[in-house]
Design a protein around this motif. Structure first.
Motif, PDB file in Angstrom:
ATOM      1  N   VAL A  57       0.835  -1.205   0.000  1.00 61.26           N
ATOM      2  CA  VAL A  57       0.000   0.000   0.000  1.00 61.26           C
ATOM      3  C   VAL A  57       0.869   1.255   0.000  1.00 61.26           C
ATOM      4  CG1 VAL A  57      -1.718   1.306   1.301  1.00 61.26           C
ATOM      5  CG2 VAL A  57      -1.946  -1.176   1.090  1.00 61.26           C
ATOM      6  N   LEU A  58       1.925   1.247   0.779  1.00 63.42           N
ATOM      7  CA  LEU A  58       2.798   2.418   0.835  1.00 63.42           C
ATOM      8  C   LEU A  58       3.524   2.646  -0.492  1.00 63.42           C
ATOM      9  CD1 LEU A  58       4.258   1.955   4.423  1.00 63.42           C
ATOM     10  CD2 LEU A  58       2.662   3.735   3.663  1.00 63.42           C
ATOM     11  N   ARG A  59       3.741   1.579  -1.234  1.00 61.19           N
ATOM     12  CA  ARG A  59       4.368   1.721  -2.553  1.00 61.19           C
ATOM     13  C   ARG A  59       3.393   2.313  -3.561  1.00 61.19           C
ATOM     14  NH1 ARG A  59       7.025  -3.311  -6.046  1.00 61.19           N
ATOM     15  NH2 ARG A  59       7.506  -2.108  -7.943  1.00 61.19           N
ATOM     16  N   ILE A  60       2.123   1.915  -3.483  1.00 60.55           N
ATOM     17  CA  ILE A  60       1.122   2.367  -4.448  1.00 60.55           C
ATOM     18  C   ILE A  60       0.549   3.730  -4.085  1.00 60.55           C
ATOM     19  CG2 ILE A  60      -1.167   1.831  -5.389  1.00 60.55           C
ATOM     20  CD1 ILE A  60      -0.439  -1.146  -5.012  1.00 60.55           C
ATOM     21  N   LYS A  61       0.366   3.951  -2.787  1.00 53.81           N
ATOM     22  CA  LYS A  61      -0.270   5.175  -2.281  1.00 53.81           C
ATOM     23  C   LYS A  61      -1.655   5.402  -2.913  1.00 53.81           C
ATOM     24  CE  LYS A  61       3.706   7.815  -0.637  1.00 53.81           C
ATOM     25  NZ  LYS A  61       4.723   6.750  -0.693  1.00 53.81           N
ATOM     26  N   PRO A  62      -2.586   4.491  -2.669  1.00 54.49           N
ATOM     27  CA  PRO A  62      -3.952   4.684  -3.177  1.00 54.49           C
ATOM     28  C   PRO A  62      -4.642   5.801  -2.416  1.00 54.49           C
ATOM     29  CG  PRO A  62      -3.923   2.872  -1.631  1.00 54.49           C
ATOM     30  CD  PRO A  62      -2.495   3.314  -1.795  1.00 54.49           C
ATOM     31  N   GLU A  63      -5.827   6.174  -2.882  1.00 57.68           N
ATOM     32  CA  GLU A  63      -6.579   7.211  -2.184  1.00 57.68           C
ATOM     33  C   GLU A  63      -7.034   6.743  -0.813  1.00 57.68           C
ATOM     34  OE1 GLU A  63      -6.048   8.438  -6.077  1.00 57.68           O
ATOM     35  OE2 GLU A  63      -6.996   6.551  -5.454  1.00 57.68           O
ATOM     36  N   GLN A  64      -7.319   5.430  -0.676  1.00 58.55           N
ATOM     37  CA  GLN A  64      -7.839   4.916   0.600  1.00 58.55           C
ATOM     38  C   GLN A  64      -7.323   3.512   0.861  1.00 58.55           C
ATOM     39  OE1 GLN A  64     -12.081   5.489   2.219  1.00 58.55           O
ATOM     40  NE2 GLN A  64     -12.235   3.524   1.177  1.00 58.55           N
ATOM     41  N   VAL A  65      -7.026   3.250   2.117  1.00 56.93           N
ATOM     42  CA  VAL A  65      -6.729   1.889   2.569  1.00 56.93           C
ATOM     43  C   VAL A  65      -7.755   1.530   3.642  1.00 56.93           C
ATOM     44  CG1 VAL A  65      -5.044   2.707   4.302  1.00 56.93           C
ATOM     45  CG2 VAL A  65      -4.991   0.330   3.521  1.00 56.93           C
ATOM     46  N   THR A  66      -8.316   0.326   3.523  1.00 52.61           N
ATOM     47  CA  THR A  66      -9.296  -0.158   4.489  1.00 52.61           C
ATOM     48  C   THR A  66      -8.689  -1.325   5.254  1.00 52.61           C
ATOM     49  OG1 THR A  66     -11.142   0.518   3.071  1.00 52.61           O
ATOM     50  CG2 THR A  66     -11.625  -1.087   4.809  1.00 52.61           C
ATOM     51  N   LEU A  67      -8.602  -1.185   6.559  1.00 53.45           N
ATOM     52  CA  LEU A  67      -7.959  -2.192   7.404  1.00 53.45           C
ATOM     53  C   LEU A  67      -8.980  -3.234   7.823  1.00 53.45           C
ATOM     54  CD1 LEU A  67      -5.947   0.302   9.655  1.00 53.45           C
ATOM     55  CD2 LEU A  67      -5.339  -0.627   7.405  1.00 53.45           C
ATOM     56  N   VAL A  68      -8.709  -4.491   7.478  1.00 50.46           N
ATOM     57  CA  VAL A  68      -9.642  -5.589   7.730  1.00 50.46           C
ATOM     58  C   VAL A  68      -8.914  -6.682   8.502  1.00 50.46           C
ATOM     59  CG1 VAL A  68     -11.238  -7.233   6.682  1.00 50.46           C
ATOM     60  CG2 VAL A  68     -10.780  -5.058   5.537  1.00 50.46           C
ATOM     61  N   PRO A  69      -9.491  -7.156   9.625  1.00 52.45           N
ATOM     62  CA  PRO A  69      -8.788  -8.143  10.449  1.00 52.45           C
ATOM     63  C   PRO A  69      -9.035  -9.587  10.014  1.00 52.45           C
ATOM     64  CG  PRO A  69     -10.800  -7.508  11.557  1.00 52.45           C
ATOM     65  CD  PRO A  69     -10.741  -6.702  10.275  1.00 52.45           C
ATOM     66  N   ASP A  70      -8.920  -9.871   8.711  1.00 51.32           N
ATOM     67  CA  ASP A  70      -9.219 -11.223   8.264  1.00 51.32           C
ATOM     68  C   ASP A  70      -8.022 -12.146   8.479  1.00 51.32           C
ATOM     69  OD1 ASP A  70      -7.761  -9.860   6.389  1.00 51.32           O
ATOM     70  OD2 ASP A  70      -8.916 -10.526   4.655  1.00 51.32           O
ATOM     71  N   ALA A  71      -8.332 -13.385   8.859  1.00 46.26           N
ATOM     72  CA  ALA A  71      -7.291 -14.391   9.032  1.00 46.26           C
ATOM     73  C   ALA A  71      -6.740 -14.792   7.667  1.00 46.26           C
ATOM     74  CB  ALA A  71      -7.868 -15.611   9.744  1.00 46.26           C
ATOM     75  N   VAL A  72      -5.547 -15.354   7.673  1.00 49.95           N
ATOM     76  CA  VAL A  72      -4.890 -15.749   6.426  1.00 49.95           C
ATOM     77  C   VAL A  72      -5.751 -16.743   5.644  1.00 49.95           C
ATOM     78  CG1 VAL A  72      -2.891 -16.947   5.472  1.00 49.95           C
ATOM     79  CG2 VAL A  72      -2.578 -15.294   7.316  1.00 49.95           C
ATOM     80  N   ASP A  73      -6.433 -17.648   6.361  1.00 47.09           N
ATOM     81  CA  ASP A  73      -7.205 -18.695   5.694  1.00 47.09           C
ATOM     82  C   ASP A  73      -8.685 -18.345   5.539  1.00 47.09           C
ATOM     83  OD1 ASP A  73      -7.807 -18.782   8.366  1.00 47.09           O
ATOM     84  OD2 ASP A  73      -7.681 -20.973   8.552  1.00 47.09           O
ATOM     85  N   ALA A  74      -9.064 -17.107   5.805  1.00 50.43           N
ATOM     86  CA  ALA A  74     -10.473 -16.722   5.708  1.00 50.43           C
ATOM     87  C   ALA A  74     -10.927 -16.729   4.251  1.00 50.43           C
ATOM     88  CB  ALA A  74     -10.690 -15.343   6.303  1.00 50.43           C
ATOM     89  N   ILE A  75     -12.117 -17.296   3.994  1.00 50.91           N
ATOM     90  CA  ILE A  75     -12.671 -17.286   2.646  1.00 50.91           C
ATOM     91  C   ILE A  75     -13.053 -15.862   2.263  1.00 50.91           C
ATOM     92  CG2 ILE A  75     -14.595 -18.062   1.208  1.00 50.91           C
ATOM     93  CD1 ILE A  75     -14.607 -20.647   2.821  1.00 50.91           C
TER      94      ILE A  75
END
Length: 237
Positions: free
Chosen positions: A81-99
């Motif tokens: 995200v820091l490389r792309i610098k989009p207009e918005q980042v949304t933080l989501v607490p999903d587990a690695v194996d979450a569908i």
């Protein structure tokens, strides 16, 4: 008018199922914007089962509306995200194996961590949003992280609405009102569709943006992508 950001994960899923570049993810993003959508959302996961990290980099050059990147802020995701610098980042607490995403943040429990993450993104000029359940009591701690917005996790609303229980929207309306009192912008997403979207944005105050992917892409199989984007925009008026 509430803005429509289209999540294109499922287009990448279809492409990956066969290999090659059909459907063309970048062309789809360009077309969706030309059809009137005000944003493109992606949710890259560590296993890259749909959106690949390279997709995120490639999309930066073709997204001319709002680029929203969702994900769990592990270091690899933050670096992307820091490389792309989009207009918005949304933080989501999903587990690695979450569908798919299945819960919002507890901003009491994770306050220190979230504050550090939010500060890093905002220092780089990226608007932040935290994915949250409709819990009024968490809005104070959400605001304390310094985030610009919250994204309301709307699955429970959608489930109740399908059962005919429209009172499921009340918790969202109350949470949005409290969030606004703390100066937080309101986004929403997950299981919103052509049947429930208009009622949600009518009943929940000050929704700035909805992010919709799975339902929209599925409905496009029947109505066509351009028609469906237009249908969603009509629901948001």
């Amino acid at each position: 008018m509430t803005k429509l950001s289209v999540n294109i994960n499922k287009i990448a899923t279809l492409r990956n199922a066969r290999g090659g570049n059909v459907p063309d993810l970048l062309k789809a993003a360009v077309d969706i914007q030309n059809f009137g959508a005000q944003g493109i959302t992606i949710h890259p996961r560590p296993d890259e089962r749909h959106i690949r990290y390279q997709d995120a980099l490639d999309l930066k050059s073709v997204v001319t509306t709002e680029f929203n990147i969702e994900g769990n802020p592990i270091q690899e995701f933050m670096d992307l995200v820091l490389r792309i610098k989009p207009e918005q980042v949304t933080l989501v607490p999903d587990a690695v194996d979450a569908i798919t995403s299945n819960a919002g943040w507890d901003t009491n429990k994770h306050s220190v961590f979230l504050k550090e993450v939010v500060e890093e993104f905002k220092r780089n000029g990226i608007r932040t949003s935290i994915f949250m359940d409709p819990v009024v009591a968490l809005m104070e701690s959400a605001a304390a992280t310094g985030t610009d917005r919250i994204e309301l996790y709307t699955e429970s609303f959608a489930v109740e609405f399908e059962k005919g229980n429209k009172s499921g929207v009340l918790a969202y309306a109350e949470t949005a009102k409290k969030a606004s009192e703390y100066g937080l912008g309101i986004n929403a997403g997950h299981d919103l569709n052509l049947q429930n979207l208009h009622y949600f944005v009518k009943e929940v105050p000050r929704v700035l943006e909805v992010s919709i992917g799975h339902a929209l892409i599925a409905e496009a199989l029947y109505f066509g992508l351009q028609n469906v984007v237009g249908m969603y925009l009509q629901k948001l008026k």
